[in-house]
Design a protein around this motif. Structure first.
Motif, PDB file in Angstrom:
ATOM      1  N   ASP A   2       0.853  -1.175   0.000  1.00 23.56           N
ATOM      2  CA  ASP A   2       0.000   0.000   0.000  1.00 23.56           C
ATOM      3  C   ASP A   2       0.899   1.238   0.000  1.00 23.56           C
ATOM      4  N   LEU A   3       1.124   1.796  -1.190  1.00 19.33           N
ATOM      5  CA  LEU A   3       2.029   2.949  -1.299  1.00 19.33           C
ATOM      6  C   LEU A   3       1.514   4.160  -0.546  1.00 19.33           C
ATOM      7  N   ASN A   4       0.210   4.367  -0.536  1.00 21.45           N
ATOM      8  CA  ASN A   4      -0.321   5.503   0.211  1.00 21.45           C
ATOM      9  C   ASN A   4       0.040   5.395   1.689  1.00 21.45           C
ATOM     10  N   GLN A   6       2.614   3.793   2.919  1.00 25.01           N
ATOM     11  CA  GLN A   6       4.059   4.003   3.046  1.00 25.01           C
ATOM     12  C   GLN A   6       4.416   5.490   2.964  1.00 25.01           C
ATOM     13  N   TYR A   7       3.792   6.201   2.033  1.00 22.23           N
ATOM     14  CA  TYR A   7       4.030   7.647   1.948  1.00 22.23           C
ATOM     15  C   TYR A   7       3.577   8.344   3.234  1.00 22.23           C
ATOM     16  N   ILE A  40       9.850   1.975  -0.297  1.00 21.21           N
ATOM     17  CA  ILE A  40       9.082   2.510  -1.427  1.00 21.21           C
ATOM     18  C   ILE A  40       9.881   2.373  -2.721  1.00 21.21           C
ATOM     19  N   SER A  41      11.144   2.747  -2.669  1.00 19.54           N
ATOM     20  CA  SER A  41      11.944   2.699  -3.891  1.00 19.54           C
ATOM     21  C   SER A  41      12.128   1.275  -4.392  1.00 19.54           C
ATOM     22  N   HIS A  43      10.092  -1.223  -3.957  1.00 20.95           N
ATOM     23  CA  HIS A  43       8.810  -1.642  -4.531  1.00 20.95           C
ATOM     24  C   HIS A  43       8.612  -1.031  -5.916  1.00 20.95           C
ATOM     25  N   GLN A  44       8.864   0.267  -6.023  1.00 18.71           N
ATOM     26  CA  GLN A  44       8.674   0.941  -7.309  1.00 18.71           C
ATOM     27  C   GLN A  44       9.599   0.373  -8.376  1.00 18.71           C
ATOM     28  N   TRP A  55      12.935   8.800  -7.080  1.00 19.12           N
ATOM     29  CA  TRP A  55      12.817   8.528  -5.635  1.00 19.12           C
ATOM     30  C   TRP A  55      14.107   7.908  -5.128  1.00 19.12           C
TER      31      TRP A  55
END
Length: 74
Positions: A2-4, A6-7, A40-41, A43-44, A55
């Protein structure tokens, strides 16, 4: 992932660092933000997201944190 979320966690860590009363607390919160940024990075990059390169380059740079008032000075 869930990126949201994580942000959100990344932003919370930065806000906690901003409000820290001690250098140690600020260091710990900035480290937590860095760990989240790395998650995050990874995952992206794993999904081939176009934004991942920006990022990663900013999060792996030792001066990636743009607000100099929160930097930990040794």
């Amino acid at each position: 992932m869930d990126l949201n979320r994580q942000y959100f966690e990344h932003q919370l860590s930065l806000m906690r660092a901003s409000g820290s009363a001690t250098r140690l607390a600020r260091t710990r919160h900035l480290a937590a933000a860095g760990v989240t940024a790395n998650k995050i990075s990874k995952h992206q990059l794993g999904i081939g997201a176009a934004a991942a390169n920006g990022w990663v380059s900013s999060s792996q740079n030792p001066v990636w944190f743009p607000d100099r008032s929160l930097e930990v000075v040794s």
